[in-house]
Design a protein around this motif. Sequence first.
Motif, PDB file in Angstrom:
ATOM      1  N   THR A 137      81.722 -21.341  92.181  1.00 40.26           N
ATOM      2  CA  THR A 137      82.006 -22.335  93.207  1.00 40.26           C
ATOM      3  C   THR A 137      82.715 -23.509  92.574  1.00 40.26           C
ATOM      4  O   THR A 137      82.286 -24.024  91.539  1.00 40.26           O
ATOM      5  CB  THR A 137      80.693 -22.834  93.822  1.00 40.26           C
ATOM      6  N   ARG A 138      83.768 -23.939  93.219  1.00 38.31           N
ATOM      7  CA  ARG A 138      84.541 -25.016  92.627  1.00 38.31           C
ATOM      8  C   ARG A 138      84.893 -26.049  93.677  1.00 38.31           C
ATOM      9  O   ARG A 138      85.151 -25.716  94.826  1.00 38.31           O
ATOM     10  CB  ARG A 138      85.832 -24.441  92.067  1.00 38.31           C
ATOM     11  N   ILE A 139      84.886 -27.291  93.271  1.00 42.30           N
ATOM     12  CA  ILE A 139      85.327 -28.354  94.176  1.00 42.30           C
ATOM     13  C   ILE A 139      86.602 -28.922  93.577  1.00 42.30           C
ATOM     14  O   ILE A 139      86.724 -29.017  92.348  1.00 42.30           O
ATOM     15  CB  ILE A 139      84.272 -29.475  94.232  1.00 42.30           C
ATOM     16  N   ASP A 140      87.503 -29.304  94.417  1.00 41.06           N
ATOM     17  CA  ASP A 140      88.739 -29.856  93.895  1.00 41.06           C
ATOM     18  C   ASP A 140      88.553 -31.335  93.606  1.00 41.06           C
ATOM     19  O   ASP A 140      88.508 -32.168  94.514  1.00 41.06           O
ATOM     20  CB  ASP A 140      89.846 -29.649  94.942  1.00 41.06           C
ATOM     21  N   ILE A 141      88.383 -31.686  92.348  1.00 38.04           N
ATOM     22  CA  ILE A 141      88.199 -33.103  92.028  1.00 38.04           C
ATOM     23  C   ILE A 141      89.416 -33.659  91.314  1.00 38.04           C
ATOM     24  O   ILE A 141      89.334 -34.640  90.589  1.00 38.04           O
ATOM     25  CB  ILE A 141      86.936 -33.352  91.187  1.00 38.04           C
ATOM     26  N   SER A 142      90.562 -33.019  91.530  1.00 41.91           N
ATOM     27  CA  SER A 142      91.737 -33.510  90.823  1.00 41.91           C
ATOM     28  C   SER A 142      92.106 -34.914  91.270  1.00 41.91           C
ATOM     29  O   SER A 142      92.701 -35.679  90.521  1.00 41.91           O
ATOM     30  CB  SER A 142      92.907 -32.562  91.048  1.00 41.91           C
ATOM     31  N   LYS A 143      91.708 -35.256  92.504  1.00 38.57           N
ATOM     32  CA  LYS A 143      92.055 -36.595  92.979  1.00 38.57           C
ATOM     33  C   LYS A 143      90.994 -37.614  92.592  1.00 38.57           C
ATOM     34  O   LYS A 143      91.208 -38.808  92.678  1.00 38.57           O
ATOM     35  CB  LYS A 143      92.204 -36.590  94.500  1.00 38.57           C
ATOM     36  N   ALA A 144      89.842 -37.119  92.165  1.00 35.86           N
ATOM     37  CA  ALA A 144      88.767 -38.053  91.820  1.00 35.86           C
ATOM     38  C   ALA A 144      89.056 -38.649  90.466  1.00 35.86           C
ATOM     39  O   ALA A 144      89.346 -37.953  89.503  1.00 35.86           O
ATOM     40  CB  ALA A 144      87.433 -37.316  91.802  1.00 35.86           C
ATOM     41  N   LYS A 145      88.953 -39.945  90.394  1.00 35.45           N
ATOM     42  CA  LYS A 145      89.264 -40.606  89.142  1.00 35.45           C
ATOM     43  C   LYS A 145      87.961 -41.004  88.451  1.00 35.45           C
ATOM     44  O   LYS A 145      87.164 -41.750  88.989  1.00 35.45           O
ATOM     45  CB  LYS A 145      90.123 -41.841  89.410  1.00 35.45           C
ATOM     46  N   ILE A 146      87.787 -40.488  87.249  1.00 35.12           N
ATOM     47  CA  ILE A 146      86.581 -40.836  86.510  1.00 35.12           C
ATOM     48  C   ILE A 146      86.947 -41.926  85.527  1.00 35.12           C
ATOM     49  O   ILE A 146      87.884 -41.780  84.763  1.00 35.12           O
ATOM     50  CB  ILE A 146      86.060 -39.604  85.765  1.00 35.12           C
ATOM     51  N   PRO A 147      86.227 -43.037  85.551  1.00 34.95           N
ATOM     52  CA  PRO A 147      86.594 -44.148  84.671  1.00 34.95           C
ATOM     53  C   PRO A 147      86.626 -43.704  83.210  1.00 34.95           C
ATOM     54  O   PRO A 147      85.778 -42.937  82.756  1.00 34.95           O
ATOM     55  CB  PRO A 147      85.493 -45.186  84.891  1.00 34.95           C
ATOM     56  N   ASP A 148      87.622 -44.205  82.483  1.00 34.29           N
ATOM     57  CA  ASP A 148      87.749 -43.816  81.085  1.00 34.29           C
ATOM     58  C   ASP A 148      86.654 -44.379  80.218  1.00 34.29           C
ATOM     59  O   ASP A 148      86.447 -43.928  79.096  1.00 34.29           O
ATOM     60  CB  ASP A 148      89.098 -44.285  80.532  1.00 34.29           C
ATOM     61  N   THR A 149      85.966 -45.392  80.730  1.00 34.23           N
ATOM     62  CA  THR A 149      84.909 -45.984  79.917  1.00 34.23           C
ATOM     63  C   THR A 149      83.726 -45.040  79.759  1.00 34.23           C
ATOM     64  O   THR A 149      82.880 -45.234  78.893  1.00 34.23           O
ATOM     65  CB  THR A 149      84.385 -47.273  80.564  1.00 34.23           C
ATOM     66  N   ILE A 150      83.664 -44.022  80.597  1.00 38.23           N
ATOM     67  CA  ILE A 150      82.554 -43.086  80.483  1.00 38.23           C
ATOM     68  C   ILE A 150      82.949 -42.034  79.463  1.00 38.23           C
ATOM     69  O   ILE A 150      83.645 -41.084  79.752  1.00 38.23           O
ATOM     70  CB  ILE A 150      82.245 -42.439  81.842  1.00 38.23           C
ATOM     71  N   ASN A 151      82.494 -42.260  78.223  1.00 36.34           N
ATOM     72  CA  ASN A 151      82.804 -41.303  77.173  1.00 36.34           C
ATOM     73  C   ASN A 151      81.579 -41.213  76.274  1.00 36.34           C
ATOM     74  O   ASN A 151      80.500 -41.667  76.632  1.00 36.34           O
ATOM     75  CB  ASN A 151      84.048 -41.746  76.409  1.00 36.34           C
ATOM     76  N   ASP A 152      81.756 -40.638  75.111  1.00 35.80           N
ATOM     77  CA  ASP A 152      80.586 -40.392  74.267  1.00 35.80           C
ATOM     78  C   ASP A 152      79.879 -41.672  73.856  1.00 35.80           C
ATOM     79  O   ASP A 152      78.657 -41.729  73.788  1.00 35.80           O
ATOM     80  CB  ASP A 152      81.011 -39.622  73.015  1.00 35.80           C
ATOM     81  N   SER A 153      80.635 -42.719  73.556  1.00 40.08           N
ATOM     82  CA  SER A 153      79.969 -43.943  73.107  1.00 40.08           C
ATOM     83  C   SER A 153      79.199 -44.601  74.241  1.00 40.08           C
ATOM     84  O   SER A 153      78.245 -45.330  74.005  1.00 40.08           O
ATOM     85  CB  SER A 153      80.984 -44.918  72.524  1.00 40.08           C
ATOM     86  N   TYR A 154      79.604 -44.311  75.486  1.00 37.46           N
ATOM     87  CA  TYR A 154      78.867 -44.829  76.643  1.00 37.46           C
ATOM     88  C   TYR A 154      77.454 -44.281  76.682  1.00 37.46           C
ATOM     89  O   TYR A 154      76.492 -44.961  77.037  1.00 37.46           O
ATOM     90  CB  TYR A 154      79.651 -44.411  77.887  1.00 37.46           C
ATOM     91  N   PHE A 155      77.315 -43.026  76.280  1.00 38.21           N
ATOM     92  CA  PHE A 155      76.022 -42.382  76.369  1.00 38.21           C
ATOM     93  C   PHE A 155      75.222 -42.479  75.086  1.00 38.21           C
ATOM     94  O   PHE A 155      74.117 -41.959  75.002  1.00 38.21           O
ATOM     95  CB  PHE A 155      76.205 -40.890  76.682  1.00 38.21           C
ATOM     96  N   ARG A 156      75.791 -43.094  74.102  1.00 38.92           N
ATOM     97  CA  ARG A 156      75.134 -43.119  72.812  1.00 38.92           C
ATOM     98  C   ARG A 156      73.800 -43.829  72.899  1.00 38.92           C
ATOM     99  O   ARG A 156      73.676 -44.832  73.585  1.00 38.92           O
ATOM    100  CB  ARG A 156      76.044 -43.856  71.848  1.00 38.92           C
TER     101      ARG A 156
END
Lengths: 212, 161
Positions: free
Chosen positions: A120-139
């Motif tokens: 099952t797939r949803i088309d999230i190509s239009k959804a913009k995920i903030p770039d600040t959410i990366n590995d250091s965000y979750f550290r």
Amino acid sequence: MEFIATKKPAKPLTAVKPIGGEKNGEKRVVLLKKRRNYYPTQDKIRKRPAKKCFKQHKRSLRSSIKPGTILILLAGPHKGKRVVFLKQLHSGLLLITGPFKINACPLRRISQRYVIGTQTRIDISKAKIPDTINDSYFRRERKKRAKKEEGDIFSTKKESYKVNDQRKADQKIVDKEIIGAIKSHPERKLLFGYLASMFGLRSSQYPHRMKF
Amino acid sequence: MNPFLCKLCSQSYTKYTSAMAEEKKPKAEKKTKAPAGDKPALKKRPFKRHGRLYAKAIFTGYKRGLRNQHENTALLKVEACETKPDSWFYVGKKCVYVYKAKHKTCIPGKPKSKKSKVRAIWGKVTRPHGCTGAVRAKFKRNLPAKAMGHRIRIMLYPSRV
């Protein structure tokens, strides 16, 4: 490109030293930085690093997992939940979200190995995920200990994790986009129910026969 | 659009399970879990999971020749797995023997105050055994012989799907 050298006060390369002895010429011009004693005939063999360090590793992603895929979590506190895959982070971990409103799963990182990729797939190509959410965000945050804590070794209690406001705000932003993407899907009613329900094997369901 | 989602809406769950029983060896089935009677209201949190996240298996014995046995490798019979190609699915998966004991012991990952009578021995499936779907597994500590004939769980991770 022209490089205009700035004139630094030139360092002296040679020095003139007086020497003794008759008929020697009384002085010699001596290099201040002496030349090498030995010039090898072949280049030195340099050892290459035998292993790559973690950040240089190649990250692969299973072909069944693409952005917008609905994944089934197999382990961890959210096991059994169906969540939406957003993207693969630089460390190789997958960034997922419930979305939180639907199944109480926040923005989270998980490893591919603890996940089943459904078709099952949803088309999230239009959804913009903030770039600040990366590995250091979750550290994880390690508290800095003061250097000399003599009697205080056991006094710092382990503080339980509290969600900070930035995470809540980011969750809202991302979820809004994802829920929007779900709503534009032709089978949105089923999808909402699907994401809200949990996966579990029942009698006469066998994973080696199942197509996810 | 998605064939299995259509199946969801057209079949109720009971009808689905009876259809399952009819097929002898269902090669490809689209599995979903119908919301099981819950209304998918956004406020509800499905805390109780209605299903397993592991495959059922029985510990049948240790690896052995006729007269000698080697307890470091256990043989497991996985439910409904009857051929060697099927058993390749389980190779690499973690497995666990869960049992209860009289005294309470600490649970790993939880604070020291929380103790439980449930204990586990973890291991993993190493390779198939024979051609009728059995599988070999090695555990952190060898399985106790009293576990023979009892349930061990084969988890679905590390997943390759």
